[in-house]
Design a protein around this motif. Sequence first.
Motif, PDB file in Angstrom:
ATOM      1  N   PHE A  58       0.917  -1.150   0.059  1.00 35.24           N
ATOM      2  CA  PHE A  58      -0.112   0.029   0.081  1.00 35.24           C
ATOM      3  C   PHE A  58       0.777   1.426   0.062  1.00 35.24           C
ATOM      4  N   THR A  59       1.358   1.621  -1.068  1.00 32.58           N
ATOM      5  CA  THR A  59       2.205   2.817  -1.236  1.00 32.58           C
ATOM      6  C   THR A  59       1.511   3.576  -2.434  1.00 32.58           C
ATOM      7  N   GLY A  60       2.061   4.988  -2.531  1.00 31.18           N
ATOM      8  CA  GLY A  60       1.717   6.054  -3.617  1.00 31.18           C
ATOM      9  C   GLY A  60       0.353   6.721  -3.133  1.00 31.18           C
ATOM     10  N   LYS A  61      -0.061   7.716  -3.670  1.00 33.16           N
ATOM     11  CA  LYS A  61      -1.148   8.632  -3.430  1.00 33.16           C
ATOM     12  C   LYS A  61      -2.424   8.202  -2.909  1.00 33.16           C
ATOM     13  N   SER A  62      -2.785   6.811  -3.539  1.00 33.96           N
ATOM     14  CA  SER A  62      -4.140   6.421  -3.270  1.00 33.96           C
ATOM     15  C   SER A  62      -4.044   5.703  -1.993  1.00 33.96           C
ATOM     16  N   ALA A  63      -3.112   5.183  -1.716  1.00 28.76           N
ATOM     17  CA  ALA A  63      -3.134   4.137  -0.665  1.00 28.76           C
ATOM     18  C   ALA A  63      -3.694   4.647   0.687  1.00 28.76           C
ATOM     19  N   GLU A  64      -3.483   5.822   1.058  1.00 29.91           N
ATOM     20  CA  GLU A  64      -4.034   6.300   2.444  1.00 29.91           C
ATOM     21  C   GLU A  64      -5.558   6.230   2.438  1.00 29.91           C
ATOM     22  N   GLY A  65      -6.370   6.808   1.390  1.00 28.24           N
ATOM     23  CA  GLY A  65      -7.754   6.718   1.233  1.00 28.24           C
ATOM     24  C   GLY A  65      -8.182   5.142   1.131  1.00 28.24           C
ATOM     25  N   VAL A  66      -7.293   4.222   0.697  1.00 22.85           N
ATOM     26  CA  VAL A  66      -7.868   2.889   0.591  1.00 22.85           C
ATOM     27  C   VAL A  66      -7.847   2.033   2.055  1.00 22.85           C
ATOM     28  N   LEU A  67      -6.916   2.667   2.774  1.00 16.10           N
ATOM     29  CA  LEU A  67      -6.530   1.820   4.053  1.00 16.10           C
ATOM     30  C   LEU A  67      -7.333   2.564   5.106  1.00 16.10           C
ATOM     31  N   SER A 121       4.524  -5.646  -5.881  1.00 12.83           N
ATOM     32  CA  SER A 121       5.512  -5.315  -5.262  1.00 12.83           C
ATOM     33  C   SER A 121       6.314  -4.202  -6.195  1.00 12.83           C
ATOM     34  N   GLY A 122       6.835  -3.370  -5.233  1.00 19.00           N
ATOM     35  CA  GLY A 122       7.788  -2.220  -6.003  1.00 19.00           C
ATOM     36  C   GLY A 122       6.798  -1.153  -6.662  1.00 19.00           C
ATOM     37  N   GLN A 123       5.647  -1.102  -6.579  1.00 13.01           N
ATOM     38  CA  GLN A 123       4.833  -0.444  -7.387  1.00 13.01           C
ATOM     39  C   GLN A 123       3.851   0.414  -6.621  1.00 13.01           C
ATOM     40  N   PRO A 124       3.443   1.464  -7.127  1.00 12.26           N
ATOM     41  CA  PRO A 124       2.402   2.371  -6.038  1.00 12.26           C
ATOM     42  C   PRO A 124       1.028   1.577  -6.453  1.00 12.26           C
ATOM     43  N   LEU A 125       0.265   1.646  -5.407  1.00 11.43           N
ATOM     44  CA  LEU A 125      -1.206   1.321  -5.777  1.00 11.43           C
ATOM     45  C   LEU A 125      -1.853   2.028  -6.911  1.00 11.43           C
ATOM     46  N   LYS A 126      -2.567   1.128  -7.605  1.00 14.48           N
ATOM     47  CA  LYS A 126      -3.134   1.733  -8.742  1.00 14.48           C
ATOM     48  C   LYS A 126      -4.718   1.711  -8.837  1.00 14.48           C
ATOM     49  N   MET A 127      -5.412   2.697  -8.890  1.00 17.85           N
ATOM     50  CA  MET A 127      -6.660   2.825  -8.729  1.00 17.85           C
ATOM     51  C   MET A 127      -7.172   2.422 -10.099  1.00 17.85           C
ATOM     52  N   ARG A 128      -8.459   1.630  -9.939  1.00 20.09           N
ATOM     53  CA  ARG A 128      -9.119   1.334 -11.414  1.00 20.09           C
ATOM     54  C   ARG A 128     -10.744   1.755 -11.155  1.00 20.09           C
ATOM     55  N   PRO A 129     -11.149   2.972 -11.387  1.00 18.86           N
ATOM     56  CA  PRO A 129     -12.612   3.290 -11.206  1.00 18.86           C
ATOM     57  C   PRO A 129     -13.380   2.708 -12.490  1.00 18.86           C
ATOM     58  N   GLU A 130     -14.854   2.546 -12.371  1.00 24.29           N
ATOM     59  CA  GLU A 130     -15.588   2.298 -13.461  1.00 24.29           C
ATOM     60  C   GLU A 130     -15.452   3.054 -14.770  1.00 24.29           C
ATOM     61  N   ASN A 131     -15.574   2.645 -15.977  1.00 23.24           N
ATOM     62  CA  ASN A 131     -16.025   3.557 -17.016  1.00 23.24           C
ATOM     63  C   ASN A 131     -17.539   3.396 -17.184  1.00 23.24           C
ATOM     64  N   THR A 132     -18.239   4.571 -16.598  1.00 29.40           N
ATOM     65  CA  THR A 132     -19.458   4.592 -16.559  1.00 29.40           C
ATOM     66  C   THR A 132     -20.299   4.752 -17.746  1.00 29.40           C
ATOM     67  N   SER A 133     -19.596   4.782 -18.839  1.00 27.30           N
ATOM     68  CA  SER A 133     -20.474   4.619 -20.168  1.00 27.30           C
ATOM     69  C   SER A 133     -20.661   3.413 -20.573  1.00 27.30           C
TER      70      SER A 133
END
Length: 316
Positions: free
Chosen positions: A171-180, A247-259
């Motif tokens: 859990f690293t990167g800009k989005s990790a805090e919000g996920v945890l 491992s070794g990569q920041p957390l990558k968010m994947r939101p829905e493609n609403t269309s």
Amino acid sequence: MLRKMIIIGLVVVLSLFSIGAAAAANQPAPRQFDLPIKVLYNARQVASDVQPEVKNNVVFVPFRAIANALGANLDVTPDWKTITFVRGDRKVTITIGSKTAYVNGQKQELLAAPYATKGRTMVPTRFVSEQLGETVEWDSLSRYVWIGHKNVPALEEMTEKVKIDPYLKYFTGKSAEGVLKIWDYNSPDFGKHHKTVRFVKETDWPLTIGNTTFSRIDRVEINGKEYFRIVSTVKGTLGVPLYMLQSGQPLKMRPENTSMREYAGDWRAFYNPVINASDEIYLGIKDYKKFKLKDVEYIGLQIGSDSVILMENYFK
């Protein structure tokens, strides 16, 4: 004046619901994918070492798998060609290669004959199940054969909580805090980090998480692009965000493609892209298009729960 504002607000809200309902009603039929068929008994996947198959629009499953699931006794002839299922006062006899079956001694015609493959005898799932007293329903959206009741168990019934500490390194990167973080206002731990994680396996679906039922999550390809396809009863405007841990990569968010969202009664099909330009925009990954799903170790669901929810990457 206040009354007028309240009335206007109600009109706006009702209009939005009407627009949403009309949009759902005008949706085309959901996309169809050649996903593995799953046979469920009382909302749990039937274990089988041979994948269910479709022949002449009939779903076939190994005879022992269906017998074990339904609690039926078996009687097999020495040549293994004729099989009799016995459950209570019901008796069903079928023969490999023959469309003629017998139910309590009465002749019945099958839509397709039983056959042998990979050392297993495959029998028609619906016929055997219904003649043994069960209800059967085909779910084209999830490619499920539902046998028996459809009371989907809760996440808490099917998984165990474990300490999250060994997995915090992912859990690293800009989005990790919000996920945890715990976002439940009713929780005494609101604003703190989750201390536990629940792991979901592919064979655990379907599951109910909170007030939402998830049928299955798959990888699909549309016009040469990879997507996570989530079938659930989520009715929010943003679907269910997923995230990927490596491992070794920041957390990558994947939101829905609403269309791309699709509707089928109370169910929705959501499509979250596997490759997303947000990796370059927010994480500075210039070669984001070279990302490979097979390199991901865990996939997370960002939805309210008593723990972080992770799936071991079964798309490798």
